[in-house]
Design a protein around this motif. Structure first.
Motif, PDB file in Angstrom:
ATOM      1  N   TYR A  52       6.253 -10.669   8.201  1.00  0.00           N
ATOM      2  CA  TYR A  52       6.365 -11.322   6.897  1.00  0.00           C
ATOM      3  C   TYR A  52       7.235 -10.545   5.909  1.00  0.00           C
ATOM      4  O   TYR A  52       7.291 -10.879   4.735  1.00  0.00           O
ATOM      5  CB  TYR A  52       4.974 -11.549   6.309  1.00  0.00           C
ATOM      6  N   ASN A  53       7.894  -9.488   6.398  1.00  0.00           N
ATOM      7  CA  ASN A  53       8.791  -8.689   5.570  1.00  0.00           C
ATOM      8  C   ASN A  53       8.077  -8.104   4.349  1.00  0.00           C
ATOM      9  O   ASN A  53       8.601  -8.130   3.231  1.00  0.00           O
ATOM     10  CB  ASN A  53      10.007  -9.515   5.150  1.00  0.00           C
ATOM     11  N   LEU A  54       6.874  -7.577   4.561  1.00  0.00           N
ATOM     12  CA  LEU A  54       6.086  -7.014   3.473  1.00  0.00           C
ATOM     13  C   LEU A  54       6.415  -5.541   3.275  1.00  0.00           C
ATOM     14  O   LEU A  54       6.663  -4.817   4.238  1.00  0.00           O
ATOM     15  CB  LEU A  54       4.586  -7.187   3.761  1.00  0.00           C
ATOM     16  N   THR A  55       6.417  -5.114   2.029  1.00  0.00           N
ATOM     17  CA  THR A  55       6.725  -3.715   1.720  1.00  0.00           C
ATOM     18  C   THR A  55       5.656  -3.056   0.858  1.00  0.00           C
ATOM     19  O   THR A  55       5.775  -1.885   0.526  1.00  0.00           O
ATOM     20  CB  THR A  55       8.077  -3.607   0.991  1.00  0.00           C
ATOM     21  N   THR A  70      -0.696   5.074   5.944  1.00  0.00           N
ATOM     22  CA  THR A  70      -0.158   5.074   7.303  1.00  0.00           C
ATOM     23  C   THR A  70       0.645   3.806   7.567  1.00  0.00           C
ATOM     24  O   THR A  70       1.761   3.857   8.087  1.00  0.00           O
ATOM     25  CB  THR A  70      -1.295   5.201   8.342  1.00  0.00           C
ATOM     26  N   VAL A  71       0.074   2.659   7.197  1.00  0.00           N
ATOM     27  CA  VAL A  71       0.774   1.388   7.394  1.00  0.00           C
ATOM     28  C   VAL A  71       2.028   1.343   6.532  1.00  0.00           C
ATOM     29  O   VAL A  71       3.103   0.960   7.001  1.00  0.00           O
ATOM     30  CB  VAL A  71      -0.154   0.189   7.106  1.00  0.00           C
ATOM     31  N   ALA A  72       1.917   1.752   5.279  1.00  0.00           N
ATOM     32  CA  ALA A  72       3.075   1.744   4.373  1.00  0.00           C
ATOM     33  C   ALA A  72       4.214   2.592   4.932  1.00  0.00           C
ATOM     34  O   ALA A  72       5.379   2.202   4.874  1.00  0.00           O
ATOM     35  CB  ALA A  72       2.667   2.232   2.990  1.00  0.00           C
ATOM     36  N   GLU A  73       3.873   3.729   5.485  1.00  0.00           N
ATOM     37  CA  GLU A  73       4.893   4.604   6.068  1.00  0.00           C
ATOM     38  C   GLU A  73       5.592   3.908   7.238  1.00  0.00           C
ATOM     39  O   GLU A  73       6.816   3.977   7.371  1.00  0.00           O
ATOM     40  CB  GLU A  73       4.236   5.901   6.550  1.00  0.00           C
ATOM     41  N   GLN A  74       4.828   3.221   8.057  1.00  0.00           N
ATOM     42  CA  GLN A  74       5.384   2.546   9.228  1.00  0.00           C
ATOM     43  C   GLN A  74       6.305   1.380   8.862  1.00  0.00           C
ATOM     44  O   GLN A  74       7.199   1.034   9.623  1.00  0.00           O
ATOM     45  CB  GLN A  74       4.262   2.039  10.136  1.00  0.00           C
ATOM     46  N   ASN A  76       8.080   1.299   6.008  1.00  0.00           N
ATOM     47  CA  ASN A  76       8.985   1.784   4.957  1.00  0.00           C
ATOM     48  C   ASN A  76       8.650   1.146   3.613  1.00  0.00           C
ATOM     49  O   ASN A  76       9.540   0.738   2.865  1.00  0.00           O
ATOM     50  CB  ASN A  76      10.445   1.532   5.330  1.00  0.00           C
ATOM     51  N   GLY A  77       7.357   1.055   3.354  1.00  0.00           N
ATOM     52  CA  GLY A  77       6.874   0.461   2.114  1.00  0.00           C
ATOM     53  C   GLY A  77       6.145   1.470   1.250  1.00  0.00           C
ATOM     54  O   GLY A  77       6.382   2.674   1.355  1.00  0.00           O
ATOM     55  N   ARG A  78       5.259   0.945   0.430  1.00  0.00           N
ATOM     56  CA  ARG A  78       4.496   1.819  -0.451  1.00  0.00           C
ATOM     57  C   ARG A  78       3.109   1.239  -0.693  1.00  0.00           C
ATOM     58  O   ARG A  78       2.878   0.049  -0.490  1.00  0.00           O
ATOM     59  CB  ARG A  78       5.220   2.018  -1.768  1.00  0.00           C
ATOM     60  N   VAL A  79       2.206   2.102  -1.116  1.00  0.00           N
ATOM     61  CA  VAL A  79       0.855   1.702  -1.478  1.00  0.00           C
ATOM     62  C   VAL A  79       0.819   1.484  -2.985  1.00  0.00           C
ATOM     63  O   VAL A  79       1.331   2.300  -3.745  1.00  0.00           O
ATOM     64  CB  VAL A  79      -0.177   2.776  -1.075  1.00  0.00           C
ATOM     65  N   VAL A  80       0.227   0.373  -3.400  1.00  0.00           N
ATOM     66  CA  VAL A  80       0.022   0.083  -4.818  1.00  0.00           C
ATOM     67  C   VAL A  80      -1.482  -0.022  -5.036  1.00  0.00           C
ATOM     68  O   VAL A  80      -2.153  -0.826  -4.368  1.00  0.00           O
ATOM     69  CB  VAL A  80       0.722  -1.223  -5.239  1.00  0.00           C
ATOM     70  N   LEU A  81      -1.998   0.808  -5.921  1.00  0.00           N
ATOM     71  CA  LEU A  81      -3.427   0.779  -6.221  1.00  0.00           C
ATOM     72  C   LEU A  81      -3.720  -0.267  -7.289  1.00  0.00           C
ATOM     73  O   LEU A  81      -3.095  -0.269  -8.353  1.00  0.00           O
ATOM     74  CB  LEU A  81      -3.901   2.149  -6.705  1.00  0.00           C
ATOM     75  N   ILE A  82      -4.646  -1.150  -6.973  1.00  0.00           N
ATOM     76  CA  ILE A  82      -5.104  -2.176  -7.912  1.00  0.00           C
ATOM     77  C   ILE A  82      -6.622  -2.080  -7.955  1.00  0.00           C
ATOM     78  O   ILE A  82      -7.297  -2.255  -6.935  1.00  0.00           O
ATOM     79  CB  ILE A  82      -4.688  -3.597  -7.464  1.00  0.00           C
ATOM     80  N   ASP A  83      -7.153  -1.801  -9.129  1.00  0.00           N
ATOM     81  CA  ASP A  83      -8.597  -1.661  -9.300  1.00  0.00           C
ATOM     82  C   ASP A  83      -9.190  -3.005  -9.711  1.00  0.00           C
ATOM     83  O   ASP A  83      -9.274  -3.328 -10.896  1.00  0.00           O
ATOM     84  CB  ASP A  83      -8.902  -0.594 -10.349  1.00  0.00           C
ATOM     85  N   ASN A  84      -9.612  -3.786  -8.716  1.00  0.00           N
ATOM     86  CA  ASN A  84     -10.167  -5.102  -9.023  1.00  0.00           C
ATOM     87  C   ASN A  84     -11.548  -5.017  -9.670  1.00  0.00           C
ATOM     88  O   ASN A  84     -12.108  -6.035 -10.051  1.00  0.00           O
ATOM     89  CB  ASN A  84     -10.197  -5.982  -7.773  1.00  0.00           C
ATOM     90  N   LEU A  85     -12.077  -3.815  -9.835  1.00  0.00           N
ATOM     91  CA  LEU A  85     -13.343  -3.614 -10.542  1.00  0.00           C
ATOM     92  C   LEU A  85     -13.122  -3.060 -11.945  1.00  0.00           C
ATOM     93  O   LEU A  85     -14.064  -2.663 -12.616  1.00  0.00           O
ATOM     94  CB  LEU A  85     -14.242  -2.666  -9.740  1.00  0.00           C
ATOM     95  N   SER A  86     -11.889  -3.059 -12.379  1.00  0.00           N
ATOM     96  CA  SER A  86     -11.528  -2.528 -13.693  1.00  0.00           C
ATOM     97  C   SER A  86     -12.239  -3.296 -14.802  1.00  0.00           C
ATOM     98  O   SER A  86     -12.449  -4.507 -14.721  1.00  0.00           O
ATOM     99  CB  SER A  86     -10.016  -2.633 -13.896  1.00  0.00           C
TER     100      SER A  86
END
Length: 106
Positions: A52-55, A70-74, A76-86
């Motif tokens: 799906y060409n996700l990054t 680990t997945v993001a590295e594989q 070539n993407g990045r992790v975005v933190l979203i606090d859905n309990l904010s």
């Protein structure tokens, strides 16, 4: 979000299931129902992200993000933190949607 043809996003934990259902999106989750994450699960997530060409891998700060990283590295993407309990839920969801738009426009 209806104008985008790619309506798939990747999360570590399935925290956005109801949101995805409400807006006709597809959430792919690395972790499901508290089951341990296996190498096969990680490969499945990488394969889907590639298809799906996700990054972006969305993760919650309440969880260990090492599998998401680990997945993001594989991919070539990045992790975005979203606090859905904010406590500022509306702001958090607006931020989440802005990242979704970024992901869908790729």
């Amino acid at each position: 979000l209806s104008e985008y043809s790619n309506r798939v996003f990747l999360t570590f934990h399935p925290a956005f299931r109801y949101f995805a259902e409400e807006y006709n999106l597809t959430q792919i989750s690395i972790e499901e129902e508290g089951k341990p994450v296996t190498p096969q699960t990680l490969q499945w997530a990488v394969s889907n992200a590639t298809m799906y060409n996700l990054t972006i891998v969305f993760a919650s700060p309440q969880f260990d993000v090492s599998y998401a990283e680990t997945v993001a590295e594989q991919i070539n993407g990045r992790v975005v933190l979203i606090d859905n309990l904010s406590s500022d839920y509306i702001f958090t969801m607006l931020k989440f949607v802005s990242y979704l738009i970024e992901e869908f426009e790729v």
